[in-house]
Design an enzyme around this catalytic site. Structure first.
Site, PDB file in Angstrom:
ATOM      1  N   ARG A   1      -1.843 -18.869  -5.589  1.00 21.87           N
ATOM      2  CA  ARG A   1      -2.201 -17.857  -6.597  1.00 21.87           C
ATOM      3  C   ARG A   1      -3.253 -18.445  -7.539  1.00 21.87           C
ATOM      4  O   ARG A   1      -4.207 -17.784  -7.928  1.00 21.87           O
ATOM      5  CB  ARG A   1      -0.968 -17.433  -7.403  1.00 21.87           C
TER       6      ARG A   1
ATOM      7  N   ARG B   1      -1.252  -5.970 -15.786  1.00 20.03           N
ATOM      8  CA  ARG B   1      -0.072  -5.726 -14.942  1.00 20.03           C
ATOM      9  C   ARG B   1       0.645  -4.523 -15.547  1.00 20.03           C
ATOM     10  O   ARG B   1       1.044  -4.550 -16.711  1.00 20.03           O
ATOM     11  CB  ARG B   1       0.856  -6.938 -14.915  1.00 20.03           C
TER      12      ARG B   1
ATOM     13  N   GLN C   1      -2.004 -11.174  -5.150  1.00 15.44           N
ATOM     14  CA  GLN C   1      -1.003 -11.820  -4.306  1.00 15.44           C
ATOM     15  C   GLN C   1      -1.484 -11.917  -2.854  1.00 15.44           C
ATOM     16  O   GLN C   1      -1.359 -12.957  -2.213  1.00 15.44           O
ATOM     17  CB  GLN C   1       0.308 -11.015  -4.356  1.00 15.44           C
TER      18      GLN C   1
ATOM     19  N   HIS D   1      -0.631  -5.131  -5.002  1.00 11.44           N
ATOM     20  CA  HIS D   1      -0.660  -6.470  -5.619  1.00 11.44           C
ATOM     21  C   HIS D   1      -1.797  -7.274  -4.964  1.00 11.44           C
ATOM     22  O   HIS D   1      -1.553  -8.202  -4.194  1.00 11.44           O
ATOM     23  CB  HIS D   1       0.702  -7.147  -5.427  1.00 11.44           C
TER      24      HIS D   1
ATOM     25  N   CYS E   1       6.342 -13.361  -1.684  1.00 13.02           N
ATOM     26  CA  CYS E   1       5.490 -13.511  -2.877  1.00 13.02           C
ATOM     27  C   CYS E   1       6.231 -14.127  -4.055  1.00 13.02           C
ATOM     28  O   CYS E   1       5.598 -14.635  -4.976  1.00 13.02           O
ATOM     29  CB  CYS E   1       4.902 -12.161  -3.265  1.00 13.02           C
TER      30      CYS E   1
ATOM     31  N   ASP F   1      10.033  -9.150   0.732  1.00 18.36           N
ATOM     32  CA  ASP F   1       9.925  -9.142  -0.732  1.00 18.36           C
ATOM     33  C   ASP F   1      11.271  -8.661  -1.277  1.00 18.36           C
ATOM     34  O   ASP F   1      12.138  -8.190  -0.520  1.00 18.36           O
ATOM     35  CB  ASP F   1       8.775  -8.205  -1.153  1.00 18.36           C
TER      36      ASP F   1
END
Ligand code: CP
Ligand code: NVA
Length: 304
Positions: A291, A107, A137, A134, A263, A225
């Site tokens: 996830r 990440r 996700q 992402h 998310c 988001d």
């Protein structure tokens, strides 16, 4: 970059049938886990290194638990505790980690760092979020949508908010899974032009505008988001994004049985009102759970 390695860097770099296979495997693993409390140990003896240059709750815990459920082990790293933080290069870090572990998740901020890691690693590399996308996700998001509403092909998904990294992964998903994506974003926070150009080339049904109600009209799903992603300065984002808040009025423009996705982490009262976030239409906890299952599918694909 070795082409024989199964990197999971971005979904638009993989064929749609590979992604579908990962989702099928994720659904199977989810059921197996529920029935047996264990999905077997196909990754016994394998180790995942996770390198976080940004904070994480879901990605960190779901990868760790998922790897352990598959029989493998995990090493969690941060640049502060590594020579990377003192100037050792990503390339050298990739070469060294590849001698110890079987798969690396990163990440980070720039996609260039992820690409450099993948270029020099001799084990698969997984994108655990960059400023640009992402992909882990979105796999969980597609899985969640389809659990609730059936095949996402030809569905209408509306994004209201910042045209950020998660929005880019939704754009990629629209091209690969065949749904219509309508993005409503402030004029100065538009989605990645690179992702939009990819979608255009692919013939994907992706549109971008600045009117959230027009985007939401008749949609099967509304997504948003955070207004301030990790690494962003707040600046005037709150003022710019206020008209894009997902509230009851925006949800009422969508289909009656539309779902709400996010998310996480969420900021109640900013990008989404408490009443929508905690409503029966909200599927955010399933998204978070998935996830775990989706990434087990990704790990199995990378390593077997
Ligand atoms: N959605 C997501 O990636 O959450 P974390 O930042 O907690 O990992
Ligand atoms: N867009 C958010 C997603 C967090 C999971 C960020 O990058 O901070």
């Amino acid at each position: 970059m070795s082409t024989s390695l199964k990197h999971f860097l971005d979904i638009h770099l993989l064929p749609a049938d590979t992604l579908r296979g990962i989702l099928t495997s994720a659904a199977r693993l989810k059921t197996a886990q529920a029935k047996l409390g264990s999905s077997g140990q196909p990754l016994a003896g394998k180790t995942l290194a996770m390198l976080f240059e940004k904070p994480s709750t879901r990605t960190r815990v779901s990868f760790q638990v998922g790897m352990q459920q598959l029989g493998g082990q995990v090493v969690v790293l941060s640049p502060d505790s590594m020579q990377l933080g003192r100037g050792e290069t990503i390339a050298d870090t990739a070469r060294v980690l590849s001698r110890y572990v079987d798969v690396i998740m990163l990440r980070t901020s720039g996609a260039d760092k992820l690409e450099e890691l993948a270029r020099h690693a001799t084990v698969p590399v997984i994108n655990g979020l960059t400023d640009e996308s992402h992909p882990c996700q979105i796999m969980a998001d597609i899985m969640t949508y389809e659990e609730r509403k059936g095949p996402i092909k030809d569905a209408v998904v509306a994004w209201s908010g910042d045209g950020n990294n998660v929005a880019t992964s939704w754009i990629h998903a629209a091209g690969l899974f065949g749904f219509e994506l309508r993005l409503a974003c402030p004029a100065s926070l538009q989605p990645s032009s690179k992702a939009l150009a990819w979608a255009r080339d692919k013939g994907a049904r992706v549109s971008v505008g600045t009117d959230p109600v027009a985007a939401a009209r008749g949609a099967d799903c509304i997504v948003t988001d955070t207004w301030v992603s990790m690494g962003d300065a707040a600046g005037s984002r709150h003022e710019m994004l206020a008209p894009f808040q997902v509230n009851e009025s925006l949800m009422s423009a969508a289909k009656r049985d539309a779902i709400f996705m996010h998310c996480l982490p969420a900021h109640r009262g900013e990008e989404v009102t408490e009443s929508v976030f905690d409503s029966p239409q909200s599927v955010v906890w399933d998204e978070a759970e998935n996830r775990l299952h989706a990434q087990k599918g990704v790990l199995l694909w990378c390593l077997t």
